[in-house]
Design a protein around this motif. Structure first.
Motif, mmCIF file in Angstrom:
data_model
loop_
_atom_site.group_PDB
_atom_site.id
_atom_site.type_symbol
_atom_site.label_atom_id
_atom_site.label_comp_id
_atom_site.label_asym_id
_atom_site.label_seq_id
_atom_site.Cartn_x
_atom_site.Cartn_y
_atom_site.Cartn_z
ATOM 1 N N VAL B 264 0.849 -1.191 0.000
ATOM 2 C CA VAL B 264 0.000 0.000 0.000
ATOM 3 C C VAL B 264 0.887 1.245 0.000
ATOM 4 O O VAL B 264 1.841 1.320 0.782
ATOM 5 C CB VAL B 264 -0.931 0.057 1.237
ATOM 6 C CG1 VAL B 264 -1.838 1.281 1.167
ATOM 7 C CG2 VAL B 264 -1.780 -1.199 1.338
ATOM 8 N N ALA B 265 0.573 2.180 -0.871
ATOM 9 C CA ALA B 265 1.295 3.450 -0.898
ATOM 10 C C ALA B 265 0.295 4.586 -0.745
ATOM 11 O O ALA B 265 -0.806 4.528 -1.293
ATOM 12 C CB ALA B 265 2.054 3.605 -2.210
ATOM 13 N N VAL B 266 0.702 5.586 0.015
ATOM 14 C CA VAL B 266 -0.124 6.777 0.205
ATOM 15 C C VAL B 266 0.672 7.972 -0.301
ATOM 16 O O VAL B 266 1.739 8.278 0.236
ATOM 17 C CB VAL B 266 -0.492 6.975 1.692
ATOM 18 C CG1 VAL B 266 -1.376 8.199 1.859
ATOM 19 C CG2 VAL B 266 -1.178 5.739 2.244
ATOM 20 N N ASN B 267 0.188 8.601 -1.353
ATOM 21 C CA ASN B 267 0.853 9.782 -1.899
ATOM 22 C C ASN B 267 -0.002 10.992 -1.550
ATOM 23 O O ASN B 267 -1.148 11.098 -1.992
ATOM 24 C CB ASN B 267 1.019 9.638 -3.409
ATOM 25 C CG ASN B 267 2.077 10.552 -4.009
ATOM 26 O OD1 ASN B 267 2.200 10.669 -5.217
ATOM 27 N ND2 ASN B 267 2.861 11.223 -3.173
ATOM 28 N N ILE B 268 0.564 11.863 -0.733
ATOM 29 C CA ILE B 268 -0.175 13.035 -0.288
ATOM 30 C C ILE B 268 0.042 14.178 -1.282
ATOM 31 O O ILE B 268 1.161 14.434 -1.715
ATOM 32 C CB ILE B 268 0.282 13.492 1.122
ATOM 33 C CG1 ILE B 268 0.231 12.323 2.120
ATOM 34 C CG2 ILE B 268 -0.511 14.699 1.596
ATOM 35 C CD1 ILE B 268 -1.088 12.040 2.732
ATOM 36 N N GLN B 269 -1.051 14.839 -1.616
ATOM 37 C CA GLN B 269 -1.016 15.964 -2.553
ATOM 38 C C GLN B 269 -1.680 17.172 -1.888
ATOM 39 O O GLN B 269 -2.768 17.044 -1.335
ATOM 40 C CB GLN B 269 -1.801 15.562 -3.821
ATOM 41 C CG GLN B 269 -2.097 16.677 -4.791
ATOM 42 C CD GLN B 269 -0.842 17.186 -5.456
ATOM 43 O OE1 GLN B 269 -0.146 16.442 -6.133
ATOM 44 N NE2 GLN B 269 -0.530 18.450 -5.246
#
Lengths: 185, 280
Positions: B264-269
């Protein structure tokens, strides 16, 4: 709406110690920019016992790497960068008399401790509003480390620069309070 | 076989770099407007209003909405019946980035080496993701990615038994840990499945989706809604000063994965969810 407190740089010890987390501020006067690379160099000078290129006493450092100015402009977009990256360097500057820091995001306990001990304040500016904030900057010139480009130290003159006190010298913390209030509802 | 000139790719990338930085997407603008209507915190409403005013200034005066004009992430979909003439593809893209960042007075934020940290001076190289597709066109998406929100991103290799709750916990933990740092209101990109790097890639790619769009898989769409609700109950709020509007969207993209894995990857924008596209 909370009343806005107008203050001018340089800040006295009393100025810094009188502000409280949550205070809304219009800051005017000269402030200096500085971010990762400049802080690393300043700290290097301190470790070698050499003088800094700016007098830090009573000053405010704005954590920003501005975008370049296009024709007819003083500066490009100039909003705050994440302050936590300067945590390793800030306590030494606070001990030297730095009275204010402007940025966004949480600070370390070491920085907050130094703010309490020496009387300094951490202001938040609105992250992501760099085009809007640039309108309050009336002059800009590089005073050190020009080779660092956006990371050079710039001397800025600001008028009514809109800020909110995030951490004060008495241990107040607006981020912590905010989550306590709105995280419970 | 259709021929496309490398110089056309350069010109297009240059234009997209500028447009992406000057023009906040209508989807984000509308999401912030509706956020003002439901934000309970007075300072939170003010911050959201400032972001809209900032977007208007950037658009009308053609200045970047944020001083961090980002790492130029470029997604290319290249039709397999296209021949690129007059230059090498990656050189054409990088020349476009250098030109766009120069002409647009965008900040040059890239250093040569992670430890030496000397600025490359022209914001190159770009991060380029290339995919071959059927047809004889090239689709170019330029998505400048800011460092402040990128730094708050995370990848974790979960166990299959962690399931949906494990994914939700990890996303929420990542957002809470980020707190005020990535300039909320944020958009949360989540990549699930594949290998470690594919999860991260999917998280990034999900940020290209329109704010308000839903995953086509109903279960993933439901997880998006559930996560958005949970994130907006954290109280972080606009600029981290407290409130309801912490995230504008959660976008999930999934891919098949190994029997042993649940990456799982979480990319914050941040709200400046910049992406512009063109088809040649």
């Amino acid at each position: 709406m909370t009343e806005i407190i107008k203050i001018e740089t340089p800040l006295s010890d009393e100025d810094a110690r009188s502000l409280r987390a949550g205070d809304r501020i219009y800051l005017s006067g000269v402030i200096y920019t500085g971010r990762d690379a400049a802080h690393k160099r300043l700290t290097g000078l301190l470790q070698e016992g050499r003088p800094l290129p700016i007098d830090i006493e009573g000053q405010v450092i704005y954590y920003v790497g501005p975008a370049p100015a296009s024709a007819g402009r003083v500066i490009g977009s100039a909003g705050p960068t994440t302050s936590g990256r300067m945590d390793a360097y800030a306590p030494a500057l606070i001990a030297l008399g730095l009275k204010g820091m402007v940025g966004k995001g949480v600070r370390s306990d070491a920085v907050k401790d130094a703010m309490r001990e020496y009387g300094a304040v951490y202001f938040g500016a609105t992250g992501g509003a760099g085009a809007l904030l640039a309108r309050r900057i009336k002059s800009c010139r590089v005073v050190a480390y020009e080779d660092l480009g956006p990371e050079a130290i710039h001397r800025l003159e600001v008028v009514d620069f809109p800020l909110v006190v995030v951490n004060d010298s008495a241990g107040g913390d607006l981020y912590r309070d905010a989550v306590e209030v709105y995280g419970r509802m | 076989m259709r021929e496309i000139q490398a110089s056309d790719i350069t010109e297009t990338v240059s234009r997209l770099c500028k447009e992406a930085n000057f023009m906040l997407g209508e989807d984000v603008y509308a999401a912030i407007e509706s956020g003002i209507a439901r934000e309970e915190s007075p300072i939170g409403r003010e911050i959201l209003g400032e972001l809209l005013e900032n977007a208007q200034i950037a658009r009308t005066e053609r200045v970047p909405m944020c001083q961090d004009t980002g790492f130029a992430v470029v997604f290319l979909e290249i039709g397999q019946d296209v021949h690129i003439a007059g230059g090498y593809l990656e050189d054409a893209v990088n020349a476009g980035v250098a030109q766009g960042y120069d002409e647009g007075f965008l900040r040059k934020s890239i250093v040569c080496h992670p430890l030496d940290r000397v600025n490359t001076g022209d914001n190159t190289p770009a991060v380029i993701h290339t995919k071959m597709v059927p047809g004889e066109k090239i689709r170019i998406v330029v998505a400048p990615k800011g460092g402040g929100s990128e730094n708050m991103s995370a990848v974790r290799m979960l166990k299959p038994s962690d399931g949906m709750d494990g994914v939700a916990d990890f996303v929420l933990e990542t957002v809470k840990k980020a707190g005020p740092n990535p300039c909320p209101p944020i958009i949360v990109g989540v990549g699930m499945g594949g290998t470690m790097e594919i999860a991260a890639f999917l998280a990034k790619k999900s940020l290209l989706r329109e704010v308000g769009s839903r995953n086509r898989n109903p279960e993933d769409a439901e997880l998006e809604s559930k996560l958005l609700h949970m994130i907006n109950k954290t109280g972080i709020g606009p600029a981290g000063l407290g409130g309801r509007v912490t995230a504008l969207a959660v976008n999930i993209e999934a891919y098949p994965c190994h029997i042993a894995s649940l990456p799982v990857a979480v990319n914050i924008q941040c709200h400046a969810a910049r992406h512009r596209e063109a088809v040649l």
